[in-house]
Design an enzyme around this catalytic site. Structure first.
Site, PDB file in Angstrom:
ATOM      1  N   ARG A   1       0.103  12.109  -8.349  1.00  0.00           N
ATOM      2  CA  ARG A   1       0.754  10.808  -8.486  1.00  0.00           C
ATOM      3  C   ARG A   1       2.491  10.588  -8.818  1.00  0.00           C
ATOM      4  O   ARG A   1       2.706   9.769  -8.262  1.00  0.00           O
ATOM      5  CB  ARG A   1      -0.437   9.799  -9.064  1.00  0.00           C
ATOM      6  CG  ARG A   1      -1.655   9.686  -8.608  1.00  0.00           C
ATOM      7  CD  ARG A   1      -2.132   8.439  -9.148  1.00  0.00           C
ATOM      8  NE  ARG A   1      -3.721   8.422  -9.040  1.00  0.00           N
ATOM      9  CZ  ARG A   1      -4.130   7.779  -7.842  1.00  0.00           C
ATOM     10  NH1 ARG A   1      -3.685   7.449  -7.101  1.00  0.00           N
ATOM     11  NH2 ARG A   1      -5.559   7.729  -8.121  1.00  0.00           N
TER      12      ARG A   1
ATOM     13  N   ASP B   1      -4.529   4.724   6.220  1.00  0.00           N
ATOM     14  CA  ASP B   1      -5.201   5.709   7.050  1.00  0.00           C
ATOM     15  C   ASP B   1      -6.319   5.329   8.180  1.00  0.00           C
ATOM     16  O   ASP B   1      -5.840   4.788   9.116  1.00  0.00           O
ATOM     17  CB  ASP B   1      -5.949   7.028   5.971  1.00  0.00           C
ATOM     18  CG  ASP B   1      -6.460   8.022   6.799  1.00  0.00           C
ATOM     19  OD1 ASP B   1      -6.131   8.455   7.969  1.00  0.00           O
ATOM     20  OD2 ASP B   1      -6.743   9.155   5.955  1.00  0.00           O
TER      21      ASP B   1
ATOM     22  N   PHE C   1      -2.571  16.490   4.874  1.00  0.00           N
ATOM     23  CA  PHE C   1      -3.028  16.117   3.341  1.00  0.00           C
ATOM     24  C   PHE C   1      -1.828  15.929   2.442  1.00  0.00           C
ATOM     25  O   PHE C   1      -1.353  16.917   1.793  1.00  0.00           O
ATOM     26  CB  PHE C   1      -3.912  17.183   2.824  1.00  0.00           C
ATOM     27  CG  PHE C   1      -4.840  16.591   1.287  1.00  0.00           C
ATOM     28  CD1 PHE C   1      -4.231  15.589   0.647  1.00  0.00           C
ATOM     29  CD2 PHE C   1      -6.102  17.027   1.451  1.00  0.00           C
ATOM     30  CE1 PHE C   1      -4.754  15.291  -0.464  1.00  0.00           C
ATOM     31  CE2 PHE C   1      -7.172  16.634   0.457  1.00  0.00           C
ATOM     32  CZ  PHE C   1      -6.408  15.693  -0.491  1.00  0.00           C
TER      33      PHE C   1
ATOM     34  N   GLU D   1       0.887  -1.191   0.206  1.00  0.00           N
ATOM     35  CA  GLU D   1      -0.043  -0.082  -0.063  1.00  0.00           C
ATOM     36  C   GLU D   1       1.121   1.163  -0.034  1.00  0.00           C
ATOM     37  O   GLU D   1       2.062   1.280   0.629  1.00  0.00           O
ATOM     38  CB  GLU D   1      -1.031   0.055   1.252  1.00  0.00           C
ATOM     39  CG  GLU D   1      -2.119  -0.760   1.074  1.00  0.00           C
ATOM     40  CD  GLU D   1      -3.125   0.409   0.345  1.00  0.00           C
ATOM     41  OE1 GLU D   1      -2.750   1.103  -0.539  1.00  0.00           O
ATOM     42  OE2 GLU D   1      -4.315   0.460   0.573  1.00  0.00           O
ATOM     43  N   ASP D   2       0.236   2.324  -0.388  1.00  0.00           N
ATOM     44  CA  ASP D   2       1.092   3.765  -0.415  1.00  0.00           C
ATOM     45  C   ASP D   2       0.690   4.106   1.119  1.00  0.00           C
ATOM     46  O   ASP D   2       1.733   4.803   1.707  1.00  0.00           O
ATOM     47  CB  ASP D   2       0.624   4.725  -1.715  1.00  0.00           C
ATOM     48  CG  ASP D   2      -0.815   4.868  -1.604  1.00  0.00           C
ATOM     49  OD1 ASP D   2      -1.638   4.097  -1.083  1.00  0.00           O
ATOM     50  OD2 ASP D   2      -1.444   5.543  -2.513  1.00  0.00           O
TER      51      ASP D   2
HETATM   52  C1  PRP Z   1      -6.012   5.335  -0.778  1.00  0.00           C
HETATM   53  C2  PRP Z   1      -4.857   4.420  -0.663  1.00  0.00           C
HETATM   54  C3  PRP Z   1      -5.500   3.169   0.361  1.00  0.00           C
HETATM   55  C4  PRP Z   1      -6.746   3.685   0.915  1.00  0.00           C
HETATM   56  C5  PRP Z   1      -6.147   4.180   2.499  1.00  0.00           C
HETATM   57  O1  PRP Z   1      -6.685   4.744  -1.901  1.00  0.00           O
HETATM   58  O2  PRP Z   1      -4.262   3.919  -1.592  1.00  0.00           O
HETATM   59  O3  PRP Z   1      -5.617   2.123  -0.312  1.00  0.00           O
HETATM   60  O4  PRP Z   1      -6.889   5.021   0.317  1.00  0.00           O
HETATM   61  O5  PRP Z   1      -7.213   4.710   2.980  1.00  0.00           O
HETATM   62  P1  PRP Z   1      -7.967   3.844   4.323  1.00  0.00           P
HETATM   63  O6  PRP Z   1      -6.808   3.448   5.248  1.00  0.00           O
HETATM   64  O7  PRP Z   1      -8.742   5.182   4.887  1.00  0.00           O
HETATM   65  O8  PRP Z   1      -8.793   3.073   3.834  1.00  0.00           O
HETATM   66  P2  PRP Z   1      -7.792   5.386  -2.702  1.00  0.00           P
HETATM   67  O9  PRP Z   1      -9.208   4.649  -2.465  1.00  0.00           O
HETATM   68  O10 PRP Z   1      -7.579   6.747  -2.663  1.00  0.00           O
HETATM   69  O11 PRP Z   1      -7.408   4.768  -4.180  1.00  0.00           O
HETATM   70  P3  PRP Z   1      -6.030   5.232  -5.170  1.00  0.00           P
HETATM   71  O12 PRP Z   1      -4.863   4.180  -4.578  1.00  0.00           O
HETATM   72  O13 PRP Z   1      -6.400   4.633  -6.626  1.00  0.00           O
HETATM   73  O14 PRP Z   1      -5.689   6.634  -4.881  1.00  0.00           O
END
Ligand code: PRP
Length: 179
Positions: free
Chosen positions: A164, A102, A151, A98-99
């Site tokens: 990105r 949160d 943010f 994961e990136d």
């Molecule tokens: C982001 C990120 C995680 C998730 C984390 O993805 O890459 O998958 O949110 O948030 P959380 O811990 O509150 O669930 P996003 O849904 O924005 O999609 P993306 O990777 O395409 O940007």
């Protein structure tokens, strides 16, 4: 530095060094395992790309795309699978890349799904952890950097799909997302 960025939180050099460190630890921990690294699209791409170059044991790569359902302003914690894995993970040792973690809701649901698919073990590596945002009980197994509740964009993380491609993780200027 990009004009919309207030400050750089994690530099390109720090990320590169962290990928080397995490790659060595993961290579050690997963020797003799059937490792499948699973990226959650789209944010994972820069991190998973750099990380796996530093994992020296055999592995397979697969990807999932999921999106959260939002009921009103708060996430319900339900996720919809837009793209599922290409291959079976039954009996495999799965490492989700994961990136950022949160609230932890996305990961918790994905881990449940992978458990149903019969993975032998399921662990998480994340570049960034924002523990102040957590609403479910989840601690990543491997973490690059713990960051404050700001943010952040860059290195896979977006605002409205932009930023990105920045090679670092930075804090977005408030005026960009409040206008
Ligand atoms: C982001 C990120 C995680 C998730 C984390 O993805 O890459 O998958 O949110 O948030 P959380 O811990 O509150 O669930 P996003 O849904 O924005 O999609 P993306 O990777 O395409 O940007």
């Amino acid at each position: 530095m990009h004009q919309d960025i207030k400050k750089i939180l994690v530099t390109q050099e720090a990320i590169e060094q962290k990928c080397i460190e995490l790659g060595a630890i993961i290579s050690h921990d997963y020797q003799d395992k059937d490792l499948v690294v699973i990226g959650l699209l789209k944010g994972c791409i820069p991190f998973i790309s750099d990380l796996v170059k530093h994992i020296s044991i055999p592995l397979r790569l697969d990807y999932m795309s999921v999106s959260s359902y939002h009921g009103g302003t708060a996430s319900t914690g339900n996720v919809r699978v837009n793209k599922d894995l290409d291959a079976s993970v039954t009996g495999c040792d799965v490492l989700i890349a994961e990136d950022i973690v949160d609230t932890g809701k996305t990961l918790k649901k994905v881990m449940e799904m992978l458990s149903v698919k019969g993975a032998n073990s399921i662990k998480v590596v994340t570049l960034l952890d924002k523990p102040e945002g957590r609403v479910v009980d989840l601690i990543p197994d491997y973490t690059g950097f713990i960051i404050p509740k700001e943010f952040v964009v860059g290195y896979g993380l977006d605002y409205d799909e932009y930023y990105r491609n920045l090679p670092y993780v930075g804090v977005l200027k408030e005026e960009v997302y409040t206008k």
